[in-house]
Write a protein that holds these residues in place. Structure first.
Motif, PDB file in Angstrom:
ATOM      1  N   ASP A 122       0.812  -1.226   0.000  1.00 27.79           N
ATOM      2  CA  ASP A 122       0.000   0.000   0.000  1.00 27.79           C
ATOM      3  C   ASP A 122       0.843   1.273   0.000  1.00 27.79           C
ATOM      4  OD1 ASP A 122       0.795  -0.896   2.496  1.00 27.79           O
ATOM      5  OD2 ASP A 122      -0.778   0.197   3.543  1.00 27.79           O
ATOM      6  N   LEU A 123       2.172   1.135   0.105  1.00 25.62           N
ATOM      7  CA  LEU A 123       3.029   2.331   0.104  1.00 25.62           C
ATOM      8  C   LEU A 123       3.846   2.437  -1.181  1.00 25.62           C
ATOM      9  CD1 LEU A 123       4.327   1.995   3.788  1.00 25.62           C
ATOM     10  CD2 LEU A 123       2.556   3.551   2.946  1.00 25.62           C
ATOM     11  N   THR A 124       3.584   1.526  -2.105  1.00 25.15           N
ATOM     12  CA  THR A 124       4.413   1.419  -3.305  1.00 25.15           C
ATOM     13  C   THR A 124       4.412   2.693  -4.156  1.00 25.15           C
ATOM     14  OG1 THR A 124       4.176  -0.946  -3.346  1.00 25.15           O
ATOM     15  CG2 THR A 124       4.713   0.073  -5.431  1.00 25.15           C
ATOM     16  N   TYR A 125       3.273   3.373  -4.204  1.00 21.66           N
ATOM     17  CA  TYR A 125       3.226   4.548  -5.076  1.00 21.66           C
ATOM     18  C   TYR A 125       3.381   5.865  -4.318  1.00 21.66           C
ATOM     19  CZ  TYR A 125       2.427   1.582  -8.995  1.00 21.66           C
ATOM     20  OH  TYR A 125       2.610   0.635  -9.959  1.00 21.66           O
ATOM     21  N   LEU A 126       3.931   5.741  -3.114  1.00 23.23           N
ATOM     22  CA  LEU A 126       4.116   6.923  -2.270  1.00 23.23           C
ATOM     23  C   LEU A 126       5.490   7.541  -2.527  1.00 23.23           C
ATOM     24  CD1 LEU A 126       3.255   8.690   0.101  1.00 23.23           C
ATOM     25  CD2 LEU A 126       3.941   6.851   1.649  1.00 23.23           C
ATOM     26  N   SER A 127       5.539   8.870  -2.609  1.00 22.88           N
ATOM     27  CA  SER A 127       6.824   9.553  -2.750  1.00 22.88           C
ATOM     28  C   SER A 127       6.750  10.892  -2.024  1.00 22.88           C
ATOM     29  CB  SER A 127       7.172   9.776  -4.223  1.00 22.88           C
ATOM     30  OG  SER A 127       6.291  10.737  -4.773  1.00 22.88           O
ATOM     31  N   SER A 128       7.908  11.412  -1.631  1.00 12.91           N
ATOM     32  CA  SER A 128       7.946  12.711  -0.951  1.00 12.91           C
ATOM     33  C   SER A 128       7.381  13.797  -1.856  1.00 12.91           C
ATOM     34  CB  SER A 128       9.384  13.065  -0.573  1.00 12.91           C
ATOM     35  OG  SER A 128       9.876  12.145   0.356  1.00 12.91           O
ATOM     36  N   SER A 129       7.664  13.709  -3.157  1.00  8.65           N
ATOM     37  CA  SER A 129       7.217  14.779  -4.052  1.00  8.65           C
ATOM     38  C   SER A 129       5.683  14.801  -4.145  1.00  8.65           C
ATOM     39  CB  SER A 129       7.869  14.659  -5.429  1.00  8.65           C
ATOM     40  OG  SER A 129       7.573  13.421  -5.989  1.00  8.65           O
ATOM     41  N   LEU A 130       5.056  13.608  -4.154  1.00  5.20           N
ATOM     42  CA  LEU A 130       3.584  13.568  -4.186  1.00  5.20           C
ATOM     43  C   LEU A 130       3.007  14.127  -2.890  1.00  5.20           C
ATOM     44  CD1 LEU A 130       2.387  10.209  -5.803  1.00  5.20           C
ATOM     45  CD2 LEU A 130       1.893  12.551  -6.524  1.00  5.20           C
ATOM     46  N   VAL A 131       3.644  13.780  -1.773  1.00  6.05           N
ATOM     47  CA  VAL A 131       3.184  14.288  -0.475  1.00  6.05           C
ATOM     48  C   VAL A 131       3.260  15.813  -0.453  1.00  6.05           C
ATOM     49  CG1 VAL A 131       3.830  14.430   1.978  1.00  6.05           C
ATOM     50  CG2 VAL A 131       3.666  12.197   0.852  1.00  6.05           C
ATOM     51  N   ARG A 132       4.369  16.367  -0.943  1.00  4.11           N
ATOM     52  CA  ARG A 132       4.530  17.832  -0.979  1.00  4.11           C
ATOM     53  C   ARG A 132       3.429  18.470  -1.834  1.00  4.11           C
ATOM     54  NH1 ARG A 132       9.980  16.563  -2.070  1.00  4.11           N
ATOM     55  NH2 ARG A 132       9.783  17.295  -4.206  1.00  4.11           N
ATOM     56  N   GLU A 133       3.195  17.853  -2.972  1.00  5.05           N
ATOM     57  CA  GLU A 133       2.198  18.377  -3.913  1.00  5.05           C
ATOM     58  C   GLU A 133       0.795  18.384  -3.302  1.00  5.05           C
ATOM     59  OE1 GLU A 133       2.819  19.330  -7.066  1.00  5.05           O
ATOM     60  OE2 GLU A 133       0.939  19.115  -8.173  1.00  5.05           O
ATOM     61  N   VAL A 134       0.426  17.256  -2.686  1.00  3.79           N
ATOM     62  CA  VAL A 134      -0.910  17.148  -2.091  1.00  3.79           C
ATOM     63  C   VAL A 134      -1.046  18.144  -0.939  1.00  3.79           C
ATOM     64  CG1 VAL A 134      -2.458  15.603  -0.812  1.00  3.79           C
ATOM     65  CG2 VAL A 134      -1.242  14.751  -2.811  1.00  3.79           C
ATOM     66  N   ALA A 135      -0.012  18.214  -0.092  1.00  2.78           N
ATOM     67  CA  ALA A 135      -0.061  19.111   1.076  1.00  2.78           C
ATOM     68  C   ALA A 135      -0.101  20.573   0.638  1.00  2.78           C
ATOM     69  CB  ALA A 135       1.142  18.849   1.978  1.00  2.78           C
ATOM     70  N   ARG A 136       0.616  20.891  -0.413  1.00  4.69           N
ATOM     71  CA  ARG A 136       0.660  22.273  -0.920  1.00  4.69           C
ATOM     72  C   ARG A 136      -0.753  22.785  -1.240  1.00  4.69           C
ATOM     73  NH1 ARG A 136       4.957  24.814  -3.181  1.00  4.69           N
ATOM     74  NH2 ARG A 136       6.072  22.859  -3.410  1.00  4.69           N
ATOM     75  N   PHE A 137      -1.588  21.868  -1.751  1.00  9.99           N
ATOM     76  CA  PHE A 137      -2.941  22.275  -2.131  1.00  9.99           C
ATOM     77  C   PHE A 137      -3.991  21.887  -1.082  1.00  9.99           C
ATOM     78  CE2 PHE A 137      -0.578  22.021  -6.190  1.00  9.99           C
ATOM     79  CZ  PHE A 137      -0.654  23.371  -6.505  1.00  9.99           C
ATOM     80  N   GLY A 138      -3.509  21.603   0.133  1.00 17.64           N
ATOM     81  CA  GLY A 138      -4.428  21.388   1.246  1.00 17.64           C
ATOM     82  C   GLY A 138      -5.017  19.995   1.352  1.00 17.64           C
ATOM     83  N   GLY A 139      -4.484  19.051   0.600  1.00 16.48           N
ATOM     84  CA  GLY A 139      -4.993  17.672   0.669  1.00 16.48           C
ATOM     85  C   GLY A 139      -4.547  16.980   1.953  1.00 16.48           C
ATOM     86  N   ASP A 140      -5.231  15.886   2.260  1.00 17.37           N
ATOM     87  CA  ASP A 140      -4.974  15.143   3.495  1.00 17.37           C
ATOM     88  C   ASP A 140      -3.845  14.132   3.282  1.00 17.37           C
ATOM     89  OD1 ASP A 140      -5.070  13.798   5.869  1.00 17.37           O
ATOM     90  OD2 ASP A 140      -6.974  12.773   5.456  1.00 17.37           O
ATOM     91  N   VAL A 141      -2.746  14.305   4.012  1.00 15.97           N
ATOM     92  CA  VAL A 141      -1.626  13.355   3.877  1.00 15.97           C
ATOM     93  C   VAL A 141      -1.417  12.557   5.168  1.00 15.97           C
ATOM     94  CG1 VAL A 141      -0.392  14.615   2.053  1.00 15.97           C
ATOM     95  CG2 VAL A 141       0.057  15.181   4.457  1.00 15.97           C
ATOM     96  N   SER A 142      -2.415  12.588   6.053  1.00 12.08           N
ATOM     97  CA  SER A 142      -2.236  11.978   7.377  1.00 12.08           C
ATOM     98  C   SER A 142      -2.087  10.452   7.325  1.00 12.08           C
ATOM     99  CB  SER A 142      -3.384  12.371   8.298  1.00 12.08           C
ATOM    100  OG  SER A 142      -4.598  11.908   7.753  1.00 12.08           O
ATOM    101  N   GLN A 143      -2.503   9.826   6.215  1.00  9.87           N
ATOM    102  CA  GLN A 143      -2.316   8.370   6.097  1.00  9.87           C
ATOM    103  C   GLN A 143      -0.964   8.036   5.482  1.00  9.87           C
ATOM    104  OE1 GLN A 143      -4.832   6.294   7.281  1.00  9.87           O
ATOM    105  NE2 GLN A 143      -5.554   8.317   7.929  1.00  9.87           N
ATOM    106  N   LEU A 144      -0.206   9.056   5.113  1.00 11.77           N
ATOM    107  CA  LEU A 144       1.032   8.832   4.349  1.00 11.77           C
ATOM    108  C   LEU A 144       2.306   9.220   5.093  1.00 11.77           C
ATOM    109  CD1 LEU A 144      -0.289  10.426   1.019  1.00 11.77           C
ATOM    110  CD2 LEU A 144      -0.435   8.038   1.735  1.00 11.77           C
ATOM    111  N   VAL A 145       2.158  10.081   6.102  1.00  8.89           N
ATOM    112  CA  VAL A 145       3.333  10.563   6.852  1.00  8.89           C
ATOM    113  C   VAL A 145       3.035  10.579   8.349  1.00  8.89           C
ATOM    114  CG1 VAL A 145       4.181  12.020   4.938  1.00  8.89           C
ATOM    115  CG2 VAL A 145       2.648  13.008   6.629  1.00  8.89           C
ATOM    116  N   HIS A 146       4.091  10.677   9.154  1.00  7.24           N
ATOM    117  CA  HIS A 146       3.971  10.757  10.615  1.00  7.24           C
ATOM    118  C   HIS A 146       3.224  12.054  10.988  1.00  7.24           C
ATOM    119  CE1 HIS A 146       5.491  11.497  14.723  1.00  7.24           C
ATOM    120  NE2 HIS A 146       5.581  10.177  14.805  1.00  7.24           N
ATOM    121  N   PRO A 147       2.462  12.045  12.107  1.00 12.06           N
ATOM    122  CA  PRO A 147       1.726  13.255  12.510  1.00 12.06           C
ATOM    123  C   PRO A 147       2.610  14.512  12.624  1.00 12.06           C
ATOM    124  CG  PRO A 147       1.030  11.374  13.839  1.00 12.06           C
ATOM    125  CD  PRO A 147       2.139  10.891  12.968  1.00 12.06           C
ATOM    126  N   ALA A 148       3.843  14.344  13.047  1.00  8.62           N
ATOM    127  CA  ALA A 148       4.733  15.521  13.151  1.00  8.62           C
ATOM    128  C   ALA A 148       4.994  16.124  11.771  1.00  8.62           C
ATOM    129  CB  ALA A 148       6.059  15.118  13.798  1.00  8.62           C
TER     130      ALA A 148
END
Ligand code: PNS
Length: 159
Positions: A122-148
Motif C-alpha cells: 500500500d506504500l508502493t506509489y508513495l513519494s515525498s514529491s507527491l506528499v509535498r504536492e498534495v499538502a501544498r494544495f491542502g490535501g490530506d496526507v495523514s495516512q502517508l506521513v507521521h503526525p509531526a
C-alpha cells in the motif's frame, strides 16, 4: 561484528514508505544510519535540520540513527563503518536511476553493496514529491506521513 547499513535520501519529507524500509532493513543489519543528503541537486522544501528532526520523530528505534551528510555517499558510508547501502525500489521507473547509482557507488567503493528493498504494497506509489504536492494544495496526507510531518507541512504551507 556489528553490521551497519546506510539508508540515504533527500527525505523531503520522510514518508511512511521510508519508515517501512527502515524497519525492513533491521531484519538483516544491526544498525541503520539514515543519511540525509545535504547537497541534493533539488531545492528542498525542508531545511537539512528540519528533515533530520522529522526523521527523528518518525523513527524512534534504538538501532536507527539519523545523520546529515555532504559530499559522496560512499565516503560517508565508509566513515560510519557501513557495508550496505539500502534503497527502495517502488516501480520500474525507479530502476534505471537506481541501477546507475548502485553501479557508480560500487565503482567508487567496491566493499559496499547496494541492497534494494520492496516497500509495503500500500506504500508502493508513495513519494515525498507527491506528499509535498498534495499538502501544498491542502490535501490530506495523514495516512502517508507521521503526525509531526503533517503539522510541519501545514506550517510550511500555512494552512
Ligand atoms: O531520495 P533521493 O533524492 O532519490 O536520494 C538520492 C541520493 C541522496 C541518495 C543521491 O543523490 C546521493 O547519494 N547523493 C550524494 C552524492 C553522491 O554520492 N552522488 C553519487 C551517487 S552515484
Amino acid at each position: 561484528m556489528t553490521r551497519t547499513a546506510v539508508y540515504p535520501g533527500s527525505f523531503d519529507p520522510v514518508t511512511l514508505g521510508h519508515t517501512d524500509l527502515i524497519e525492513r532493513s533491521l531484519a538483516f543489519v544491526d544498525r541503520v544510519i539514515v543519511a540525509v543528503a545535504v547537497n541534493a541537486s533539488k531545492q528542498p522544501l525542508f531545511t537539512k535540520d528540519e528533515r533530520v528532526a522529522l526523521l527523528n520523530k518518525a523513527v524512534t528505534h534504538p538501532a536507527v540513527e539519523v545523520q546529515a551528510f555532504d559530499g559522496l555517499l560512499v565516503e560517508f558510508a565508509k566513515r560510519v563503518g557501513a557495508t550496505v547501502i539500502v534503497r527502495g525500489l517502488r516501480a520500474v521507473s525507479d530502476f534505471e536511476y537506481e541501477f546507475q547509482m548502485a553501479l557508480m557507488n560500487r565503482q567508487l567503493q567496491p566493499g559496499i553493496e547496494t541492497v534494494f528493498l520492496v516497500p509495503a504494497f500500500d506504500l508502493t506509489y508513495l513519494s515525498s514529491s507527491l506528499v509535498r504536492e498534495v499538502a501544498r494544495f491542502g490535501g490530506d496526507v495523514s495516512q502517508l506521513v507521521h503526525p509531526a510531518t503533517v503539522e510541519a507541512l501545514k506550517l510550511k504551507f500555512r494552512r
